[in-house]
Design an enzyme around this catalytic site. Structure first.
Site, short mmCIF file in Angstrom:
data_model
loop_
_atom_site.label_atom_id
_atom_site.label_comp_id
_atom_site.label_asym_id
_atom_site.label_seq_id
_atom_site.Cartn_x
_atom_site.Cartn_y
_atom_site.Cartn_z
N LYS A 198 0.81 -1.23 0.06
CA LYS A 198 0.14 0.00 -0.10
C LYS A 198 0.65 1.20 -0.06
CE LYS A 198 -1.15 0.48 5.12
NZ LYS A 198 -0.95 2.02 5.27
N ARG A 239 1.62 6.03 -3.25
CA ARG A 239 2.68 7.07 -3.78
C ARG A 239 2.34 7.08 -5.36
NH1 ARG A 239 4.54 5.88 0.78
NH2 ARG A 239 6.00 6.53 2.05
N SER A 290 6.09 12.92 11.46
CA SER A 290 5.60 11.76 10.19
C SER A 290 6.38 11.75 8.96
CB SER A 290 4.15 11.63 10.35
OG SER A 290 3.86 10.89 9.44
N SER A 291 7.09 10.98 8.51
CA SER A 291 7.72 11.00 7.10
C SER A 291 6.52 11.03 6.16
CB SER A 291 8.23 9.65 6.96
OG SER A 291 7.42 8.64 7.07
N ASP A 337 6.11 0.41 12.07
CA ASP A 337 4.93 -0.24 11.88
C ASP A 337 5.29 -1.85 12.22
OD1 ASP A 337 3.42 1.69 11.09
OD2 ASP A 337 3.35 1.31 9.11
N ARG A 392 -0.58 3.34 20.13
CA ARG A 392 -0.30 2.01 19.95
C ARG A 392 0.75 1.57 21.31
NH1 ARG A 392 1.31 1.25 13.46
NH2 ARG A 392 -0.83 0.92 12.97
N ARG A 406 -3.23 -3.19 12.80
CA ARG A 406 -1.98 -4.19 13.03
C ARG A 406 -2.06 -4.62 14.25
NH1 ARG A 406 1.30 -3.04 8.66
NH2 ARG A 406 1.42 -1.21 7.87
#
Length: 417
Positions: A22, A27, A145-146, A298, A329, A374
């Site tokens: 994903k 992208r 965050s990237s 992740d 998380r 997740r």
């Protein structure tokens, strides 16, 4: 509330076709949209996060609801702000309305974007009036965050003056930035790190081309976990469609699991060609695992669960982005692992450790998933060591829609209620 009670197969030996990545799908979709959307990528992910982008780009309604898809929120914000597609309200789930986006909005405004907040300052929903942007130079903290950085990079080649981003301080999730740069170059863009902290995207438009998306290393991690937790010494899983030398940050899973006794064997190592990967036990693992997940956050849930169930104490760092994911998380892991009899500790919201401390476990623990795919994916392999129930199992559609079907095909029994 839907619940799945899982029962593991006696024999773990199967071939699994993983979902498409994903990260690459999302992208490539934005790039194809910037090219006019004439040719979609092949082997596109069918997960929720990608579907909401496909739907938004196909219909371009006045109000675009990206639901719980954080990537879609960031990428669509940049896309809508930089293209002449009219005015849109970009919104999402209740959780999404509490996930910060100010850093990206501020950066786009500096490039000339017309964006306003339709609710709380600094958070979605956003009202965006699309227009061509000049581009220029930006300075952004490297520890955010990237996805903010990737969203900006994706529109960079189409900006009149290109884009230069200087990242200050510690740079986290660098592999995700590198994945974005790699995808840009796959479509003919001129984009690279021009110094240790600066990325330059020159004003050279994308080129249209047929594009095939490789399968997802993040999804592979749960099958590694199953082999690790299976008591079967000759357990074997074959995963289709993965690439050696992949640019996906979570391809590091193969290295980390080698420390936990899992061997990775590629059928072919031809660069850029997807192949089948075979997972087997090699019988040796570390007695304690210390790892910095700054580049692959992740994977944290997978390794927290695996280490505890293998009785391997751990100390994981680089987890500062976990609190702003689909759920907090760190808090979710501490809560659910306690149901299984494990007491985890966190440090400054960016480290998790387990030193072997235990408590009374529930007899048949029901794992809450917190609208986080997740949590369901990472906790399911526990069934190789004890019975468990997964609450609200449908959350896997966010990244791995066929997960439960794949488990049944491999031999799992799933009692649904």
């Amino acid at each position: 509330m839907t619940q799945y009670e899982l029962h593991a197969p006696e024999n773990l030996n199967a071939t699994v076709k993983l979902p498409a990545s994903k990260s690459i799908s999302n992208r490539a979709l934005i790039i194809c949209a910037l090219l006019g959307g004439k040719e979609l990528p092949q082997n596109l992910s069918d997960c929720d996060d990608t579907e909401v982008i496909v739907e938004a780009l196909r219909k371009m309604p006045e109000t675009i609801d990206i639901k719980a898809a954080g990537t879609a929120m960031r990428f669509m914000t940049a896309f809508l702000a930089s293209t002449e597609n009219g005015e849109h309200l970009l919104t999402g789930s209740e959780r999404m309305k509490h996930r910060p986006i100010k850093i990206l909005v501020d950066a786009l405004r500096m490039l000339g974007a017309d964006i306003s907040y339709a609710g709380e300052e600094g958070f979605p929903p956003l009202r965006i009036k699309g227009q061509k942007l000049d581009g220029g130079r930006l300075e952004i903290a490297g520890n955010v965050s990237s996805q903010y950085i990737s969203a900006l990079l994706l529109i960079g080649p189409m900006l009149r003056n290109g884009l230069e981003i200087r990242l200050t301080g510690e740079i986290i999730s660098r592999p995700y930035i590198d994945l974005t740069l790699w995808t840009l170059r796959e479509f003919g863009a001129d984009a690279e790190w021009t110094s240790v902290d600066t990325i330059t995207v020159r004003p050279k438009p994308y080129c249209s081309r047929p594009y095939f998306i490789e399968n997802d290393w993040s999804a592979a991690s749960y099958w590694y976990e199953m082999v690790a937790l299976s008591s079967q010494r000759d357990a074997e899983i074959r995963l289709e469609g993965l690439m050696d030398g992949s640019k996906q940050g979570d391809s590091s899973v193969r290295y980390i699991f080698s420390l936990l006794g899992i061997k990775t064997i590629f059928s072919s190592k031809e660069p850029g060609v997807p192949t089948t990967v075979t997972l087997r036990k090699n019988g040796h693992h570390v007695s304690r695992l210390e790892y910095d997940f700054i580049n692959s956050p992740d994977l944290t849930q997978t390794f927290v669960v695996t280490c505890c169930m293998m009785d391997i104490p751990f100390h994981f760092t680089g987890l500062q982005t976990l609190k702003i994911k689909e759920t907090d998380r760190i808090k979710a892991l501490k809560t659910e692992m306690r149901k299984l009899g494990f007491i985890l500790h966190d440090i400054n919201d960016c480290e998790l450790l387990w030193d072997g401390e235990r408590c009374q476990a529930e007899v048949l623990p029901a794992i809450d998933t917190y609208e986080d795919h997740r949590m369901a994916l990472a906790f399911s392999p526990i069934v190789f060591q004890q019975p468990i129930i997964i609450n609200n199992p449908h959350v896997v559609t966010k990244s791995y829609p066929r997960f439960w079907d794949d488990l049944e095909q491999v031999g799992f029994t799933i009692s649904k209620s």
